[in-house]
Write an enzyme that holds these catalytic residues in place. Sequence first.
Site, mmCIF file in Angstrom:
data_model
loop_
_atom_site.group_PDB
_atom_site.id
_atom_site.type_symbol
_atom_site.label_atom_id
_atom_site.label_comp_id
_atom_site.label_asym_id
_atom_site.label_seq_id
_atom_site.Cartn_x
_atom_site.Cartn_y
_atom_site.Cartn_z
ATOM 1 N N ASP A 93 0.855 -1.190 0.000
ATOM 2 C CA ASP A 93 0.000 0.000 0.000
ATOM 3 C C ASP A 93 0.889 1.237 0.000
ATOM 4 O O ASP A 93 1.552 1.536 0.996
ATOM 5 C CB ASP A 93 -0.902 -0.030 1.242
ATOM 6 C CG ASP A 93 -1.942 1.085 1.242
ATOM 7 O OD1 ASP A 93 -1.766 2.065 0.504
ATOM 8 O OD2 ASP A 93 -2.925 0.970 2.000
ATOM 9 N N HIS A 94 0.873 1.974 -1.121
ATOM 10 C CA HIS A 94 1.791 3.101 -1.276
ATOM 11 C C HIS A 94 1.382 4.311 -0.433
ATOM 12 O O HIS A 94 2.120 5.298 -0.365
ATOM 13 C CB HIS A 94 1.859 3.509 -2.751
ATOM 14 C CG HIS A 94 3.214 4.024 -3.155
ATOM 15 N ND1 HIS A 94 4.185 4.374 -2.254
ATOM 16 C CD2 HIS A 94 3.757 4.260 -4.378
ATOM 17 C CE1 HIS A 94 5.265 4.790 -2.890
ATOM 18 N NE2 HIS A 94 5.035 4.741 -4.193
ATOM 19 N N ARG A 95 0.229 4.267 0.222
ATOM 20 C CA ARG A 95 -0.161 5.357 1.107
ATOM 21 C C ARG A 95 0.747 5.437 2.323
ATOM 22 O O ARG A 95 1.011 6.518 2.842
ATOM 23 C CB ARG A 95 -1.614 5.200 1.555
ATOM 24 C CG ARG A 95 -2.652 5.413 0.465
ATOM 25 C CD ARG A 95 -4.051 5.156 0.975
ATOM 26 N NE ARG A 95 -4.240 3.780 1.425
ATOM 27 C CZ ARG A 95 -5.381 3.300 1.916
ATOM 28 N NH1 ARG A 95 -6.446 4.101 2.032
ATOM 29 N NH2 ARG A 95 -5.490 2.033 2.283
#
Length: 465
Positions: free
Chosen positions: A435-437
């Site tokens: 998850d690049h968040r």
Amino acid sequence: MTTMTDTSNAARFREFKMPDVGEGLTEAEILKWYVQPGDTVTDGQVVCEVETAKAAVELPIPFDGVVHELRFPEGTTVDVGQVIIAVDVAPGSDFAAAEPEAPAPAPEAEAPKGRQPVLVGYGVAESSTKRRARKGAETAPPAAAPAAVQAELNGRGTAAVPEARPLAKPPVRKLAKDLGIDLATVTPTGANGVITREDVHAAATPVAPVAPSAPVPSVESPAPVSEPVPAGARETRIPVKGVRKAIAQAMVGSAFTAPHVTEFVTVDVTRTMKLVAELKEDKDMAGVRVNPLLVIAKALLVAIKRNPGVNAVWDEANQEIVQKHYVNLGIAAATPRGLIVPNIKDAHEQTLPQLAASLGELVATAREGKTSPAAMAGGTVTITNVGVFGVDTGTPILNPGESAILAVGAIKLQPWVHKGKVKPRQVTTLALSFDHRLIDGELGSRFLADIAAILEQPKRLITWA
């Protein structure tokens, strides 16, 4: 007279409702009945198997009697709270002749008016429910917390429980019986002193060897037998329900909520394969399943220790990143009912033999279709082994509620430059989706590189641990 007869019948025939399986699920499909009208049942006996959106679950009944009626046939989807079976708790007796002050054979024989259904064991009665105390027990103090927990686990509401009886759910008691384990000798680790399945397996590990298994680290189940297709049929429509429906909703939600990034690395795992062969001959690993997946799982756990930011989740509602200080390691498993991801609770605390035993139990339970919803809840990171199908790699979708998933490709003999020369080496490709968040490219890359480095040089399991 009519009122008395109706009351007697109501007391004689007890109804068992579809329990609340938790996690927001509101219905379940009855897969199989294990009893029929006229059969005698006992408290804790499994009467049917149902499939929720999470898994297949066996339901034990919380009282004794004779089956009077099955309200729904197999294959029916039933809402939580609907009556599925009626049981005659006093066959052949004349309830109309029983006076209110007559001694009751046991508190569980009274109508469960305030019962709160749960997954296994059928809840405590509401505080407003009145029960006539047993003779000699009028002055007994309120039940202690552990006794109340055991009463709930055994489906007896607030009924009195023998103090010396170990606390465990009916399925755990059955597991202990099957393995020949005396629950009185098991050290409980669950809340309020409840014995868990893991506790039973831990007690059984030294004395209950698992049958030797094939060297392939497989977590898939045999392919389900397809229904015969009618002659001339050009298409077949299959209702979307149960596990398949849940998978679809989870994957769509994950794919369109978390911004996925997937990175790949190809690694020489020849030394890891040699380690696996050596571990199989190690007396400390006797009786447990040893395969490449075991070492890969341990490598991932060590890599998380070095990169703890991977073991976290994005809380959209509160706009927070929740850092997990424990690892519940999920293992994606293909079953006849679809993909499920059970997880090993607190995998970071387990030794290699314990982790091997946990993986063995997880795979066996998944293959049998007996994985419980609780076993699939609370995962923090997942491994999916697509290599068992001969696939080199993939771009896995995150399991909802997690921020990283590792796909392991097939391990193949390939030409590889080793010490300046081209030699045949055992090679695999790893793919990490995250998850690049909350996981930047640097963190994700370091995490994947650490896993690869450990598999290339397994001694790092010691030097980095």
